[in-house]
Design a protein around this motif. Sequence first.
Motif, PDB file in Angstrom:
ATOM      1  N   ASN A  94       0.916  -1.284   0.190  1.00  0.00           N
ATOM      2  CA  ASN A  94      -0.103  -0.069  -0.093  1.00  0.00           C
ATOM      3  C   ASN A  94       0.691   1.197  -0.094  1.00  0.00           C
ATOM      4  O   ASN A  94       0.223   2.201   0.286  1.00  0.00           O
ATOM      5  CB  ASN A  94      -1.019   0.139   1.094  1.00  0.00           C
ATOM      6  CG  ASN A  94      -0.386   0.029   2.580  1.00  0.00           C
ATOM      7  OD1 ASN A  94       0.976  -0.448   2.676  1.00  0.00           O
ATOM      8  ND2 ASN A  94      -0.939   0.045   3.507  1.00  0.00           N
ATOM      9  N   GLN A 101      -5.249   0.633  -5.056  1.00  0.00           N
ATOM     10  CA  GLN A 101      -5.985   0.793  -6.338  1.00  0.00           C
ATOM     11  C   GLN A 101      -5.893  -0.150  -7.375  1.00  0.00           C
ATOM     12  O   GLN A 101      -4.881  -0.525  -7.585  1.00  0.00           O
ATOM     13  CB  GLN A 101      -5.793   2.259  -6.623  1.00  0.00           C
ATOM     14  CG  GLN A 101      -6.014   3.425  -5.690  1.00  0.00           C
ATOM     15  CD  GLN A 101      -7.434   3.429  -5.309  1.00  0.00           C
ATOM     16  OE1 GLN A 101      -8.397   3.351  -6.131  1.00  0.00           O
ATOM     17  NE2 GLN A 101      -7.714   3.826  -4.171  1.00  0.00           N
ATOM     18  N   THR A 148     -11.241  -1.486  -6.157  1.00  0.00           N
ATOM     19  CA  THR A 148     -10.068  -1.357  -5.349  1.00  0.00           C
ATOM     20  C   THR A 148      -9.646  -2.909  -4.987  1.00  0.00           C
ATOM     21  O   THR A 148     -10.270  -3.684  -5.035  1.00  0.00           O
ATOM     22  CB  THR A 148     -10.296  -0.687  -3.797  1.00  0.00           C
ATOM     23  OG1 THR A 148     -11.294  -1.037  -3.273  1.00  0.00           O
ATOM     24  CG2 THR A 148     -10.598   0.855  -4.342  1.00  0.00           C
ATOM     25  N   ILE A 149      -8.493  -3.031  -4.160  1.00  0.00           N
ATOM     26  CA  ILE A 149      -8.124  -4.381  -3.947  1.00  0.00           C
ATOM     27  C   ILE A 149      -8.056  -4.223  -2.311  1.00  0.00           C
ATOM     28  O   ILE A 149      -7.236  -3.460  -1.620  1.00  0.00           O
ATOM     29  CB  ILE A 149      -7.019  -4.759  -4.546  1.00  0.00           C
ATOM     30  CG1 ILE A 149      -6.765  -4.689  -6.032  1.00  0.00           C
ATOM     31  CG2 ILE A 149      -6.221  -6.324  -4.199  1.00  0.00           C
ATOM     32  CD1 ILE A 149      -5.686  -4.927  -6.767  1.00  0.00           C
ATOM     33  N   ARG A 150      -8.688  -5.375  -1.627  1.00  0.00           N
ATOM     34  CA  ARG A 150      -8.482  -5.370  -0.239  1.00  0.00           C
ATOM     35  C   ARG A 150      -7.481  -6.633  -0.165  1.00  0.00           C
ATOM     36  O   ARG A 150      -7.773  -7.646  -0.450  1.00  0.00           O
ATOM     37  CB  ARG A 150     -10.001  -5.818   0.306  1.00  0.00           C
ATOM     38  CG  ARG A 150      -9.848  -5.896   1.893  1.00  0.00           C
ATOM     39  CD  ARG A 150     -10.960  -6.457   2.499  1.00  0.00           C
ATOM     40  NE  ARG A 150     -12.431  -5.566   2.034  1.00  0.00           N
ATOM     41  CZ  ARG A 150     -13.249  -6.115   1.384  1.00  0.00           C
ATOM     42  NH1 ARG A 150     -13.063  -7.439   0.929  1.00  0.00           N
ATOM     43  NH2 ARG A 150     -14.336  -5.346   0.895  1.00  0.00           N
ATOM     44  N   GLU A 196      -6.691   0.051   1.456  1.00  0.00           N
ATOM     45  CA  GLU A 196      -6.780  -0.850   0.066  1.00  0.00           C
ATOM     46  C   GLU A 196      -5.990  -0.101  -0.808  1.00  0.00           C
ATOM     47  O   GLU A 196      -5.348   1.020  -0.930  1.00  0.00           O
ATOM     48  CB  GLU A 196      -8.282  -0.640  -0.240  1.00  0.00           C
ATOM     49  CG  GLU A 196      -9.305  -1.270   0.717  1.00  0.00           C
ATOM     50  CD  GLU A 196     -10.633  -1.193   0.581  1.00  0.00           C
ATOM     51  OE1 GLU A 196     -10.920  -0.724  -0.575  1.00  0.00           O
ATOM     52  OE2 GLU A 196     -11.610  -2.052   0.876  1.00  0.00           O
ATOM     53  N   ALA A 249     -12.671  -5.190  -4.490  1.00  0.00           N
ATOM     54  CA  ALA A 249     -13.696  -4.462  -3.490  1.00  0.00           C
ATOM     55  C   ALA A 249     -14.242  -3.307  -4.447  1.00  0.00           C
ATOM     56  O   ALA A 249     -13.660  -2.908  -5.510  1.00  0.00           O
ATOM     57  CB  ALA A 249     -13.259  -4.094  -2.146  1.00  0.00           C
ATOM     58  N   GLY A 297      -5.223 -10.108  -2.843  1.00  0.00           N
ATOM     59  CA  GLY A 297      -6.339  -9.708  -2.198  1.00  0.00           C
ATOM     60  C   GLY A 297      -7.577 -10.125  -3.132  1.00  0.00           C
ATOM     61  O   GLY A 297      -7.419 -10.855  -4.024  1.00  0.00           O
TER      62      GLY A 297
END
Length: 317
Positions: A170, A198, A240-242, A196, A233, A230
Motif C-alpha cells: 500500500n 487501487q 479497489t483491492i482489499r 486498500e 472491492a 487480495g
Amino acid sequence: MELLSFGLYFLCAVLLVLSRIGHGVLADARDDVVDLSVPLLELASGPAIEARRAVDRVRLYVRVQTSAVEEIDRLTQENDELKQWRWRTQLLERKVAHLRKLLHAAEDPALVYASGRVIADARGPFVRSALVNLGRQDGVRIGYAVINGDGLIGRTVEAGDKVARVLLLNDLNSRIPVLVGPSGARALALGDNSVELQLGFVQEGAEIETGDEVYTSGSDGVLPRGLRVGVVAGGPGSYTIRPFAELNSLDVVSVLFFDAPALTRTDPAAVADKGEALSSTLRPAPEEGRTAAVGSAQLPPVAAMSPPVSAQAQAER
C-alpha cells in the motif's frame, strides 16, 4: 355413603378453621405434623425424581445418537467427495505430466525462502515500509517478494548485511502487475498509502466483479506468478483491492528467493564474480527462528502458486 361424605366435609371444615387460628399449641402441632411428613414425602417423591432423570437421560442419549448418526453421514459424504476429487486430481496430474513431456516444457524454478520477524515499521503520510531481520548474509536481494501467512505484503527495496527494508503493497511507490478473476484480466495493483490498493490499468474489455481474487502475474520479471494479493472491492469505475494480509500488524514474514533475470538489473551488485546470483552463493542454512525449504510444495501456504487463470504473456518491463 352420605354419612361418610358428611364426615369428610366436617373434618375439612374443622381443619380449615384450625388453620386460621393462630394459637401457639396448634401452630406447634402443625409444625410437628409437617416435620413428620417430610420423610414420607421424600420417600414418595424419590421414584418420581429418578423416573424424571431416567427420561432426561434417555432423551439426551437419543439426541446424541441422532447427532452422531447425522455427523457420521456428513463425514461419509465428505469422504466420498474427497475421494472423487483425489481421483480427479491424480488424473489431472497425469495429464499435465504427459503434456509437459509432449511439449518438453521446462519445470518451474524451485523457490527457497527464509523467514524472519519485522523489527520496525514506518507508517507515515508518505511512506509504508518495514524492516525485517534478514539481510544479504541470509541471501536476500533487492526485489525479492515478501509474504506472510495471508498473502503478499511487498518486496525488498534495500538489503544490508543483516537487515532488509520491505516496500509494502500500500505504499505510494508500489506498483504490482496482477491477474484478476477467473478470466485472468491483467491490471496493476497501485498503492496510495491507504488501507486498500487501487486497481488500475485494467486491460480493455476485462470482466471484473466484486469478490474476484487477485494474484501476481509475474509479467514484471521480478515477482513469481500466482502469489495471493487480495480480493476486488468497490464497484465499477472505482474498483479497489482489499489485501489478504493485514499490513498494519505484521510479525513473521518470509522472503522468497526468486532469481528472475530482471534482478540482475535491479540489484547488479548482488551478482557474484562467477556470474551467479547472491542468493545462489549465499543460500541460507536452516537456523532456529528461520526456515528454508526447496521446492514449491514446501513453501508457506500463501506462497504456493494459485491455479492457472490465463496464459502468461511474455515478460514486460
